[in-house]
Design a protein around this motif. Structure first.
Motif, short mmCIF file in Angstrom:
data_model
loop_
_atom_site.label_atom_id
_atom_site.label_comp_id
_atom_site.label_asym_id
_atom_site.label_seq_id
_atom_site.Cartn_x
_atom_site.Cartn_y
_atom_site.Cartn_z
N SER A 541 0.86 -1.19 0.00
CA SER A 541 0.00 0.00 0.00
C SER A 541 0.89 1.23 0.00
N TRP A 542 0.37 2.34 -0.49
CA TRP A 542 1.15 3.58 -0.52
C TRP A 542 0.19 4.75 -0.66
N GLY A 543 0.68 5.92 -0.30
CA GLY A 543 -0.19 7.09 -0.40
C GLY A 543 0.37 8.30 0.32
N ARG A 544 -0.52 9.26 0.54
CA ARG A 544 -0.18 10.49 1.26
C ARG A 544 -1.19 10.69 2.38
N THR A 545 -0.73 11.26 3.47
CA THR A 545 -1.62 11.52 4.61
C THR A 545 -1.34 12.89 5.20
N ARG A 546 -2.36 13.37 5.88
CA ARG A 546 -2.21 14.57 6.70
C ARG A 546 -2.39 14.11 8.14
N VAL A 547 -1.38 14.32 8.98
CA VAL A 547 -1.37 13.80 10.36
C VAL A 547 -1.29 14.97 11.34
N TRP A 548 -2.11 14.92 12.38
CA TRP A 548 -2.01 15.94 13.42
C TRP A 548 -2.41 15.38 14.77
N HIS A 549 -1.91 16.02 15.79
CA HIS A 549 -2.21 15.65 17.18
C HIS A 549 -3.52 16.32 17.56
N HIS A 550 -4.45 15.52 18.09
CA HIS A 550 -5.80 15.99 18.41
C HIS A 550 -5.77 17.23 19.29
N ARG A 551 -4.88 17.26 20.26
CA ARG A 551 -4.87 18.35 21.23
C ARG A 551 -4.05 19.55 20.72
N ILE A 552 -2.91 19.26 20.10
CA ILE A 552 -1.99 20.32 19.71
C ILE A 552 -2.39 20.94 18.37
N GLY A 553 -2.78 20.10 17.41
CA GLY A 553 -3.29 20.62 16.15
C GLY A 553 -2.26 20.88 15.08
N GLN A 554 -0.98 20.64 15.33
CA GLN A 554 0.04 20.87 14.31
C GLN A 554 -0.11 19.84 13.20
N VAL A 555 -0.15 20.29 11.94
CA VAL A 555 -0.42 19.41 10.81
C VAL A 555 0.89 19.09 10.09
N THR A 556 1.07 17.79 9.78
CA THR A 556 2.23 17.32 9.03
C THR A 556 1.74 16.49 7.85
N GLU A 557 2.19 16.81 6.65
CA GLU A 557 1.82 16.01 5.48
C GLU A 557 2.95 15.05 5.17
N LEU A 558 2.60 13.77 5.00
CA LEU A 558 3.58 12.70 4.83
C LEU A 558 3.22 11.83 3.63
N ALA A 559 4.23 11.15 3.13
CA ALA A 559 4.02 10.10 2.13
C ALA A 559 4.53 8.80 2.72
N TYR A 560 3.89 7.70 2.35
CA TYR A 560 4.25 6.42 2.95
C TYR A 560 4.09 5.29 1.95
N GLY A 561 4.80 4.23 2.22
CA GLY A 561 4.61 2.96 1.54
C GLY A 561 4.70 1.86 2.58
N ALA A 562 3.98 0.77 2.38
CA ALA A 562 3.97 -0.33 3.35
C ALA A 562 3.92 -1.66 2.63
N LEU A 563 4.60 -2.66 3.19
CA LEU A 563 4.67 -3.99 2.60
C LEU A 563 4.40 -5.06 3.63
N HIS A 564 3.70 -6.10 3.19
CA HIS A 564 3.60 -7.34 3.97
C HIS A 564 3.99 -8.47 3.03
N ILE A 565 5.13 -9.09 3.34
CA ILE A 565 5.64 -10.13 2.44
C ILE A 565 5.48 -11.52 3.06
N GLY A 566 4.50 -11.64 3.99
CA GLY A 566 4.20 -12.93 4.59
C GLY A 566 4.61 -13.00 6.04
N GLY A 567 3.83 -13.77 6.83
CA GLY A 567 4.16 -13.98 8.24
C GLY A 567 4.25 -12.67 8.99
N HIS A 568 5.36 -12.49 9.72
CA HIS A 568 5.53 -11.29 10.53
C HIS A 568 6.37 -10.23 9.82
N HIS A 569 6.59 -10.40 8.53
CA HIS A 569 7.47 -9.49 7.80
C HIS A 569 6.68 -8.30 7.25
#
Length: 793
Positions: A541-569
């Motif tokens: 999976s991959w994409g972009r997100t906007r992340v912020w702390h509920h109380r503080i409110g500072q916004v950070t925009e990030l890009a990510y990718g994630a892999l599951h190649i079996g088992g616990h990997h």
């Protein structure tokens, strides 16, 4: 009436939340419960809400809310946890205070200094914050100002009493060893007293240098000690007799027998202690010679005439004053272990210096951001414990200096840093025996969060100074090292930033097959772009997100990718959004690698595309790690259960035949049959509704009995208990649903047939609540009540 009795319970648990997530994570030492708050709630706080009084036949004659008849204080941080995770208990505590006002004119509840700091060791500004935060929390919950306040560990000095009196607090409670001298009138000579000679049966007043005064109640030390440590809670009748004993036979003036212990004595430290308390309360209420009262009501009836001088810097749990929280005084949980507590002094000194530095940051930057920084900090307590963040509540319209969104974020960080800076002095870190204990680590994590926020505001060097001081604190366990070692091993790795929150959400998203979670504890994530592809055992999976702390409110925009190649990997790759590649172009390359099942190529693509941090399953928050493990195991367990069910079905007749000719099944087949039939019962209970239980459950129970199988498992017992409690909760005494009565009765039949002992506590509570609304008339309902161990008469 000259004989009054007041029983006080100090209910408190250390604040255990993760300061980066603002939630209490799983604690393995509390098993089978999720955490220690949950464990103590199950053993103490909830049972005292619904305490049983048993008749001579051993059946329940009454269920009462003990909080309605005792004086009590709850730590604000504990009440915050109860409000979120045990709302019925929280409601019962609030309701008890309201009912005591109706009965006595004054409420049973006392406030507490906010997060259980040792007040004599706190600075003047921290004393004030602790008291004002405690008052604000009390007002929000109980809807009134507190008249009394509990001092943590009853630790007292004149400055602390001055602080209470200045905030309108009228009384507090002290231990007998904290009384130094008394006199009956201002012109009378002082009489020196000690813990054995002070008369604890009256209220006293302490005259303060400011000209103010505050009332003090000194609790009966011997009886309190017997409750806490000498098994007096083994017999409710004995407790009632003991509470009557200290009175003079015919007192010339009103006397108050008052005891004070940790509230956890009633159920947690002493099993069924809440039942002994309930029995004693019932007996005392029925006794025309005494009256149950709370401190505030007694104060109204009998304002103090006698004066008292306190022992400065004293407490109820340290024979050396308050040294237990700053030196190696000899007080320990296990003195025979041979450990020392020399670490207490450098820990205290290091945190004192840190707090001084954090206060300087607050004063300097607060003057630029806030109209009155201390007033803002005091009111900020209204936004703790799950309350709404200040930004949307008009907080900055009142306290901010024309703050734009960026300066508003700075202001919240500044206030948050002070919030966690207060938490670093929670007393439990010094109470126990070693520097490496979970209580010290918890306080150091609070310190790390406060430091992190200050550093984001430009304050440098505070952490280095703290670590230098912590090097002087040495654990009794050589492999644990010093405080700086513990910091690096157990504190620093716990930190959470937006990147780690995004990585956690991405890996969990691979597991549950959906979009990223929008809420992750106190973090919020908005998915701006999300793609997911899967082929056989590989998922990306991959994409972009906007992340912020509920109380503080500072916004950070990030890009990510994630892999599951079996088992616990699992792998997650996170970088700032501006450094991200063309995600649409990345899709083609990932698709080719997935079709070829080329895991090495997938990892290479992700690594090259996202030049940021790389995270694995080990970097998930502990709850996420457990969730991931459970999801992975559940897939295997489902497949295993299906295979076992098929094998059992194919060999059902053979098993029955072998049993009939007295041939023992091999252990493997025995376990397979037990597991299959147990699963059949659990799933059948979850699917069943009003009316008779499904025939498949009766059939499974017959087979279990015929084969002599053991199905005594917590999962099956819990399923039976939850089904029964749900059934009873839905009943209406005036018009009971006969099908639901049948269902509940047959759940009890099933448990009896399987010889399983159920915990009927929740079902009994539900039955008792039903009885408060309407008299019991239905014969089927009466029989159900008898089976739930009620004295239906």
């Amino acid at each position: 009436m000259n004989k009054y009795i007041c029983i006080h319970g100090h209910f408190y648990q250390p604040p255990r939340i993760n300061p980066w997530l603002e939630t209490l994570e799983v604690q393995d030492s509390a098993r089978p419960y999720h955490d220690w708050n949950q464990a103590v709630n199950a053993e103490c706080y909830a049972p005292n809400m619904s305490a049983r009084i048993l008749g001579q036949s051993g059946t329940i004659s009454e269920i009462i809310n003990n909080y309605e008849y005792i004086s009590f204080n709850f730590g604000p941080t504990l009440l915050g946890w109860l409000e979120e995770y045990a709302p019925r208990v929280h409601e019962a505590v609030i309701r008890a205070d309201q009912k005591s006002i109706q009965r006595l004119g004054q409420g049973n509840a006392m406030a507490q200094a906010y997060n259980h700091v040792i007040m004599p060791l706190a600075t003047e500004r921290d004393k004030r914050i602790q008291v004002r935060w405690g008052v604000r929390d009390f007002q929000r919950r109980f809807g009134r100002r507190p008249r009394g306040m509990w001092l943590p560990e009853t630790a007292v000095d004149t400055a602390s009493l001055e602080c209470l009196a200045a905030e309108g607090i009228e009384f507090t409670v002290l231990a007998p060893r904290q009384a130094q001298a008394v006199r009956p009138a201002p012109d009378a000579p002082w009489q020196t007293v000690d813990e054995n000679s002070v008369d604890t049966r009256r209220a006293y007043k302490v005259l303060l240098p400011s000209g103010r005064s505050i009332a003090v109640f000194v609790y009966d030390g011997q009886t309190s000690r017997a409750i806490a440590f000498e098994r007096l809670l083994g017999d409710g009748a004995a407790l009632a007799r003991r509470l009557r004993t200290p009175f003079d036979e015919n007192p010339a003036e009103a006397q108050l027998v008052n005891v004070a212990t940790d509230g956890e004595s009633y159920g947690h430290h002493h099993r069924f202690g809440e039942m002994a308390l309930a029995f004693a309360l019932h007996a005392l209420q029925s006794d025309p010679g005494v009256e149950l009262i709370n401190y505030a009501a007694f104060l109204d009836k009998f304002p103090p005439v006698w004066e008292l001088r306190i022992v400065e810097n004293s407490s109820w749990s340290c024979a050396h004053g308050v040294e237990r929280w700053r030196s190696d005084c000899g007080c320990a949980m296990d003195p025979n272990r041979g450990w020392n507590q020399k670490w207490r002094t450098p820990l205290r000194q290091s945190l004192d210096r840190l707090k001084e530095g954090l206060d300087q940051v607050f004063d300097r930057q607060g003057a630029d951001l806030l109209n009155d920084p201390m007033a803002a900090l005091e009111e900020y307590a209204d936004h703790f414990e799950g309350q709404d963040p200040p930004a949307g509540q008009g907080f900055f319209a009142k306290h901010g200096k024309n703050l734009d969104p960026d300066r508003q974020v700075k202001a919240v960080k500044l206030l948050e840093s002070q919030r966690w800076a207060q938490m670093i002095f929670t007393s439990c870190a010094w109470f126990f025996d070693d520097l490496a204990g979970i209580e010290v680590i918890q306080n150091l994590r609070f310190a790390a969060r406060a430091l992190e926020l200050a550093r984001e505001l430009g304050a440098e060097g505070l952490e280095d100074g703290l670590l230098e001081g912590l090097k002087e604190a040495q654990s009794n366990q050589p492999r644990k090292g010093n405080g700086a070692d513990i910091w690096r091993r157990s504190v620093a790795p716990a930190r959470v930033d937006p990147q780690r929150a995004n990585a956690h959400a991405a890996i969990v998203g691979l597991l549950n097959g959906g979009e990223l979670e929008s809420k992750l504890y106190c973090w919020r994530l908005e998915s701006l772009q999300h793609q997911r592809r899967r082929n056989l055992g590989l998922t990306a999976s991959w994409g972009r997100t906007r992340v912020w702390h509920h109380r503080i409110g500072q916004v950070t925009e990030l890009a990510y990718g994630a892999l599951h190649i079996g088992g616990h990997h699992f792998k997650a790759y996170v970088c700032p959004a501006e450094k991200a590649p063309d995600l649409d172009g990345l899709e083609k390359a990932i698709g080719q690698a997935l079709r070829r099942l080329d895991s090495a190529r997938l990892k290479s693509l992700m690594r090259d595309a996202f030049h940021g941090e790389v995270y694995s399953l080990a970097d998930l928050f502990i709850e996420g790690r457990r969730q991931a493990a459970e999801l992975m195991l559940q897939i295997s367990m489902d497949e295993t259960h299906q295979a076992m069910a098929r094998l059992y079905e194919a060999n059902r007749d053979t098993f029955a035949y072998l049993k009939s000719i007295n041939v023992l099944l091999p252990p493997e087949l025995w376990a397979m049959a037990s597991t299959t039939l147990r699963q059949e019962l659990v799933s059948g209970l979850k699917e069943s509704g009003p009316g008779p239980l499904p025939a498949r459950l009766e059939k499974a129970a017959r087979e279990i009995k015929a084969l002599g199988l053991d199905v005594d498992s917590p999962w099956l017992i819990r399923a039976l208990e939850e089904t029964l409690a749900r059934d009873v909760e839905s009943l209406d005494a005036a018009q009971p649903d006969p099908d639901m009565v049948v269902h509940a009765s047959q759940v009890l039949d099933l448990a009896e047939a399987l010889e399983l002992k159920l915990n009927l506590w929740q079902a009994q509570n539900n039955f008792s609540r039903m009885l408060t609304d309407s008299p019991l008339g239905d014969d089927g309902l009466k029989e159900l009540g008898r089976r739930l161990n009620f004295d239906i008469r």
